[in-house]
Write an enzyme that holds these catalytic residues in place. Structure first.
Site, PDB file in Angstrom:
ATOM      1  N   ASP A 205      32.135  45.478  81.639  1.00 60.65           N
ATOM      2  CA  ASP A 205      32.077  44.860  82.956  1.00 60.65           C
ATOM      3  C   ASP A 205      33.486  44.727  83.543  1.00 60.65           C
ATOM      4  OD1 ASP A 205      30.300  43.417  84.848  1.00 60.65           O
ATOM      5  OD2 ASP A 205      31.580  41.702  84.376  1.00 60.65           O
ATOM      6  N   GLU A 268      32.908  49.911  83.748  1.00 65.92           N
ATOM      7  CA  GLU A 268      32.571  49.685  85.154  1.00 65.92           C
ATOM      8  C   GLU A 268      33.892  49.801  85.915  1.00 65.92           C
ATOM      9  OE1 GLU A 268      30.614  46.519  88.284  1.00 65.92           O
ATOM     10  OE2 GLU A 268      31.895  45.794  86.692  1.00 65.92           O
TER      11      GLU A 268
END
Ligand code: NOJ
Length: 532
Positions: A205, A268
């Site tokens: 993330d 990400e």
């Protein structure tokens, strides 16, 4: 583009399936999907031909951001199951030749994580420096102009200790301070904990965000026309995207490669262009894969999509594997955003996705054409963008329960239970009906996975864009040619000979005699076998 000899790792041409656990299958009738529910439905994913499953966050969390606010990195959220459930999932997936990827959130924790609870207890706390603290400016205002995801100040004053702490997302998601070496040690241990349990890798993330500018310089305004890499009209030049982050990934890559097979780091990487994306692959010593946001936010035209693909393949280092995806849990679904909820256009998009070289990621439900759902305010669960806060629509629209069957519960939960988010149109789009229909989006998607296995996998990621008329995209990928007509009117594709292996349309136009140009209907894409 040719000449990229892309690797032979399991993910080189893989189909990864992003599964939003809470919306997948509720095994215990509490309205939320869970890990046993993932096990229940593994046969479906195996039937579809999936190689790996990326699970949305599974770690304990107070769920202000549905698991992206972690309060314990080495356990499983009790609402989703237990560590034993996770072990069973890894084993059961493995029996079906599928791997499990977890979502790792290293940019920030929950404010309820014991690290932060201790850190905010006093200025001298052991974990104080694990987070980003700063003195108020002379007029007591926040230390700089940084904004969080919902467009408000990224700083919250901690009244007890009189300093501001940084949060690039919700105030209950304090950012970690990657300048502090113990933070590195903690995450190395977390990585090893899951790798030792057989987790095949992580989706990381906010991979571009870990380090912040040491001098906390103000962010500049977003450059005109730039869609990615900013918040609240600011470019995140100093609150993210710092060069020091690369050393973290070089270290993690060394750890990932101490395992057999090497574990996967899929970032990400929310950056605006291919040149910036390429940096996260390093010299084949950082992330093995990075999400390509320019592809996902591109306009749905042959010209723009093909430009992103060409630019990406041209910029990635030799041997690097590109990643393509059309939807995720943060964005509007591609069916709605690109295709106005039209199955014919969705079929074309799926044909493109599944024939591109590299790793592709299918967001759950995209394979049956699930669309955005208009979730009324009183049922919304996305705190960050509740009711369109900060000018961003609620992300709940793309997180609604998987549509398994045309029943009141959609086959997601047990009768009489209200799902955590409302169901979309289960009668028009569901797995049960589409499995029976050889011409459905789902059947088409499964056929495409098998075309991919036979004709694209193992071809070293070769891709070459061929000359095409306006609104057409024609390319060679592996040992096939894909011709896509992005216009609503029929079109001819000259110079293409060879049997049509696959068409995105339920029924093809009648074949023209051999030697005449291939004819495509409006919004049709075909896969043509190249003559040897
Ligand atoms: C990106 C995730 O995809 C999103 O859902 C989340 O809210 C933020 N990172 C914060 O973790």
């Amino acid at each position: 583009m040719t000449g990229h000899d892309r690797g032979t790792s399991w993910w080189s041409d893989a189909v990864v399936y992003q599964l939003y656990v809470r919306s997948w299958h509720d095994s215990d009738g509490d309205g939320y999907g869970d890990l046993p529910g993932v096990v229940d439905k593994l046969d479906y994913l195996s039937w579809l031909g999936v190689d790996a499953i990326w699970l949305s966050p599974t770690m304990p969390s107070p769920d202000h951001d549905w698991g992206y606010d972690v309060s314990d990195y080495v356990s499983v959220h009790p609402e989703l199951g237990s560590l034993e459930d996770m072990d069973r999932l890894v084993a059961e997936a493995g029996r079906r030749q599928m791997r499990i990827l977890l979502d790792l959130v290293p940019n920030h924790t929950s404010d309820q994580h014991p690290w932060f609870v201790e850190a905010r207890s006093s200025r001298g706390a052991t974990h104080r420096n694990w987070y980003v603290w700063a003195e108020p400016s002379p007029d007591k205002a926040p230390p700089n102009n940084w904004l969080d995801a919902s467009g408000e100040s990224a700083w919250t004053l901690d009244a007890e200790t009189g300093q501001y702490y940084l949060h690039n997302f919700l105030p209950s998601q304090p950012d970690l301070n990657w300048w502090d070496p113990p933070v590195h040690d903690a995450f190395e241990e977390i990585l090893r904990f899951w790798f030792d349990r057989g987790i095949a890798g992580f989706r990381i993330d906010v991979a571009h965000g870990l380090y912040k500018d040491a001098a906390l310089r103000d962010n500049p305004p977003m450059p005109e026309g730039q869609l990615i890499g900013g918040t609240g009209g600011q470019e995140q030049r100093f609150s993210a995207n710092r060069p020091e982050t690369h050393a973290v990934f070089r270290n993690w890559r060394r750890i990932a490669e101490q395992y057999e097979p090497p574990r996967l780091l899929l970032g990400e990487t929310c950056v605006p262009d291919a040149e910036k994306l390429a940096r996260y692959y390093g010299q084949d010593d950082e992330l093995q894969l990075g999400f390509n946001f320019p592809f996902m936010v591109s306009a749905y035209t042959a010209l723009e999509l093909s430009n992103v693909v060409r630019e990406t393949l041209g910029r990635l280092p030799v041997g690097a594997i590109p990643v393509w995806t059309m939807s995720n849990h943060d964005k509007s679904r591609f069916t709605t955003r690109w295709c106005s909820n039209d199955d014919v256009r969705a079929a074309l998009a799926l044909t493109i996705l599944l024939t591109l070289p590299g790793t592709i990621v299918i967001y759950y439900g995209d394979e049956i054409g699930m669309t955005d759902v208009d979730v009324p305010l009183e049922l919304q669960r996305d705190n960050m963008f509740l009711g369109g806060r900060g000018g961003h629509p609620s992300r709940d629209r793309a997180r609604t329960p998987m549509q398994w069957e045309p029943s009141v519960t959609g086959g997601f939960t047990t009768a009489g239970t209200t799902p955590w988010l409302p169901l979309g149109d289960v009668s028009s789009h569901n797995v049960a009906d589409q499995r029976e229909d050889p011409r459905s989006l789902l059947s088409l998607c499964r056929q495409l996975v098998s075309v991919r296995r036979r004709h694209i996998k193992g071809c070293g990621g070769s891709y070459e864009q061929l000359a095409a008329a306006e609104h057409q995209w024609v390319y060679r990928s592996g040992d096939v040619v894909v011709a896509a007509n992005f216009a609503g009117e029929p079109a001819e594709v000259p110079g293409l000979a060879g049997p049509v292996l696959f068409s995105s349309l339920k029924a093809r136009l009648p074949e023209k005699p051999f030697g005449e140009p291939l004819r495509l209907a409006g919004f049709e894409a075909v896969v043509v076998q190249l003559w040897p």
